[in-house]
Design an enzyme around this catalytic site. Structure first.
Site, short mmCIF file in Angstrom:
data_model
loop_
_atom_site.label_atom_id
_atom_site.label_comp_id
_atom_site.label_asym_id
_atom_site.label_seq_id
_atom_site.Cartn_x
_atom_site.Cartn_y
_atom_site.Cartn_z
NE ARG A 4 -3.97 -2.06 0.47
CZ ARG A 4 -4.01 -3.17 -0.24
NH1 ARG A 4 -3.07 -3.41 -1.13
NH2 ARG A 4 -4.96 -4.05 -0.06
NE ARG A 53 -8.55 24.11 -0.22
CZ ARG A 53 -7.60 24.47 0.62
NH1 ARG A 53 -6.37 24.64 0.19
NH2 ARG A 53 -7.88 24.65 1.88
CD GLU A 104 -7.26 29.27 6.15
OE1 GLU A 104 -8.45 28.94 6.32
OE2 GLU A 104 -6.38 28.45 5.81
CD GLU A 132 -5.79 15.81 6.29
OE1 GLU A 132 -5.30 16.94 6.22
OE2 GLU A 132 -6.61 15.37 5.46
CD GLU A 163 1.18 29.38 4.51
OE1 GLU A 163 0.00 28.98 4.39
OE2 GLU A 163 1.80 29.35 5.58
#
Length: 196
Positions: free
Chosen positions: A38, A66, A103, A126, A149
């Site tokens: 995997r 995104r 943000e 995650e 960023e």
């Protein structure tokens, strides 16, 4: 039930790590699986927050580009909640406060853990913690994010009902905001009683 790692091989190391893992695990019916190979995407743990203002019954949502949604017919700009990756020396609360300011330019108080979950455990480690946070009133939509960023984030300060309408219509289509808004819809009256 038990499982064991036979071999690990680092395939890539950058912002994320990708590791090839050879493993075996016990089977529900008894015995061992064959050796399975995997790939594991190794990500930092993530923290997200849905800022909520109980007096006006409004939420803060953000909109940003995104790349993972690049093939979506509506385009790669998604409506989300504030989120960021947790550094090893940071608490989840610290991530919430840092990311809320970066943000959306907002300050958060009265954090409440709504849920935590694995984002895609078939191939990624995650784990995301989602909080509800109390926010002071914001006057208007604005643009935020860290230039270094490459962030270009549009802030939406909207009624919870409009957010639920966006959710129900499919305009909101990523996991964290769906989970957060469903939680708020279910718990909104009790939260307002506690926070007002």
């Amino acid at each position: 039930m038990k499982w064991s790692v036979i071999k690990k091989k680092l395939l890539y190391s950058g912002f994320f790590k990708l590791t090839e893992i050879s493993l075996q695990h016990e089977l529900f019916a008894g015995g061992q699986s064959p050796v399975l190979v995997r790939e594991l995407l190794d990500r930092k743990q993530a923290v997200a927050v849905l800022p909520y203002e109980p007096v006006t019954d409004k939420v803060v949502l953000i909109e940003q580009f995104r790349v993972g949604a690049g093939q979506d017919k509506t385009g790669p700009w998604l409506i989300e909640i504030i989120a960021g990756l947790q550094e090893p020396d940071e608490s989840a609360d610290q991530v919430v406060h840092r990311e809320a300011f970066e943000e959306a330019g907002c300050k958060i108080s009265d954090l409440r853990l709504m849920h935590q979950y694995y984002s895609s455990p078939g191939s990624c480690n995650e784990r995301i913690k989602i909080f509800l946070g109390r926010v002071q009133s914001l006057s208007a939509e604005s643009i935020h994010g860290l230039e270094e960023e490459g962030e270009d984030i549009k802030v939406h300060f909207i009624s919870s009902q409009q957010a639920f309408d966006w959710l129900d219509s499919g305009r909101i289509d990523s996991a964290a905001p769906i989970i957060a808004l469903q939680w708020l819809r279910h718990n909104r009256e009790s939260i307002r009683r506690q926070w007002l």
